[in-house]
Design an enzyme around this catalytic site. Sequence first.
Site, PDB file in Angstrom:
ATOM      1  N   SER A   1       0.915  -1.202   0.138  1.00  0.00           N
ATOM      2  CA  SER A   1       0.091  -0.010   0.015  1.00  0.00           C
ATOM      3  C   SER A   1       0.817   1.301   0.148  1.00  0.00           C
ATOM      4  CB  SER A   1      -1.011  -0.175   1.200  1.00  0.00           C
ATOM      5  OG  SER A   1      -1.507  -1.341   1.144  1.00  0.00           O
TER       6      SER A   1
HETATM    7  N1  SAM Z   1      -0.492  -4.961   4.097  1.00  0.00           N
HETATM    8  C1  SAM Z   1       0.268  -5.282   2.756  1.00  0.00           C
HETATM    9  C2  SAM Z   1       1.908  -4.697   3.122  1.00  0.00           C
HETATM   10  O1  SAM Z   1       2.462  -3.836   3.782  1.00  0.00           O
HETATM   11  O2  SAM Z   1       2.527  -5.142   1.987  1.00  0.00           O
HETATM   12  C3  SAM Z   1      -0.412  -5.022   1.806  1.00  0.00           C
HETATM   13  C4  SAM Z   1      -1.513  -5.728   1.435  1.00  0.00           C
HETATM   14  S1  SAM Z   1      -2.110  -6.010  -0.056  1.00  0.00           S
HETATM   15  C5  SAM Z   1      -3.176  -4.471  -0.302  1.00  0.00           C
HETATM   16  C6  SAM Z   1      -3.573  -7.154   0.468  1.00  0.00           C
HETATM   17  C7  SAM Z   1      -3.069  -8.465   0.547  1.00  0.00           C
HETATM   18  O3  SAM Z   1      -4.477  -9.177   1.089  1.00  0.00           O
HETATM   19  C8  SAM Z   1      -2.783  -9.266  -0.226  1.00  0.00           C
HETATM   20  O4  SAM Z   1      -1.454  -9.787  -0.378  1.00  0.00           O
HETATM   21  C9  SAM Z   1      -3.742 -10.255  -0.356  1.00  0.00           C
HETATM   22  O5  SAM Z   1      -3.258 -11.402  -1.054  1.00  0.00           O
HETATM   23  C10 SAM Z   1      -4.198 -10.159   1.080  1.00  0.00           C
HETATM   24  N2  SAM Z   1      -5.647 -11.174   1.016  1.00  0.00           N
HETATM   25  C11 SAM Z   1      -6.615 -11.100   0.370  1.00  0.00           C
HETATM   26  N3  SAM Z   1      -7.680 -11.745   0.921  1.00  0.00           N
HETATM   27  C12 SAM Z   1      -6.989 -12.352   2.137  1.00  0.00           C
HETATM   28  C13 SAM Z   1      -7.682 -13.296   3.107  1.00  0.00           C
HETATM   29  N4  SAM Z   1      -8.682 -13.723   3.168  1.00  0.00           N
HETATM   30  N5  SAM Z   1      -6.679 -13.419   3.969  1.00  0.00           N
HETATM   31  C14 SAM Z   1      -5.481 -13.118   4.172  1.00  0.00           C
HETATM   32  N6  SAM Z   1      -4.914 -12.401   3.064  1.00  0.00           N
HETATM   33  C15 SAM Z   1      -5.688 -11.939   2.069  1.00  0.00           C
END
Ligand code: SAM
Length: 217
Positions: free
Chosen positions: A65
């Site tokens: 993000s």
């Molecule tokens: N917080 C992260 C960082 O600092 O790099 C950015 C996260 S990215 C915007 C969103 C993440 O949520 C992705 O890696 C995606 O695979 C994960 N995601 C989506 N659905 C999910 C779920 N049900 N459980 C865990 N992770 C999930």
Amino acid sequence: MKMHDSMAALRERMIREHLAARDIRDQAVLDAMAQVPREAFVPEEERYLAYEDYPLPIGHGQTISQPYIVAYMTEALEPTAADTVLEIGTGSGYAAAILSRIVRQVYTVERIAELAAAARQRLVQLGYDNIEVLAGDGSLGWPEYAPYDAIVVTAGAPELPKALLHQLTVGGRLVIPVGPTQTLQMLMRARRISESEFKREELCAVRFVPLFGAEGW
Ligand code: SAM
């Protein structure tokens, strides 16, 4: 100028221009953002962009993000030094690293096993020893270590996941993007005010990748 010095200078500029000059006021959040090397969380070829204020690709169709939104969401959690915090959506591990500089313990769940493994390894290499990473469906939380003083979800959900609300302490805060489509959401904060009551607030419009899973899309 050496690479390390120039990254530190860019990080300082990010704090000044993108965070402090806007509405980020929590000094603990600003200090954490000044400590964690964002360049270590982005792919090699994107490192020169590490301190620009936008999301960057991290593989598997996912993103790290933008710094402002990481700071904004961290501040919205109202984190304190004694807190145990759960993050859903580890991605690169950057937001978990920021949180780990402020609170006692961070648990973080990532759905894509390769991203979870890479984040775990990166966080160990950087010496962040108060973060546990789990590969799995975070829309159901991480019941083993509940309740949490704060939960942050870094992917957009169709609704507030009940499992997450029920893993909050009384007084705990859930910060999560919620919206009717997979691309546009309202950042919401839900506060548990008793065993059965939650107070909801709308914070701002955001755009996140979707939260998949049992209580996601
Ligand atoms: N917080 C992260 C960082 O600092 O790099 C950015 C996260 S990215 C915007 C969103 C993440 O949520 C992705 O890696 C995606 O695979 C994960 N995601 C989506 N659905 C999910 C779920 N049900 N459980 C865990 N992770 C999930």
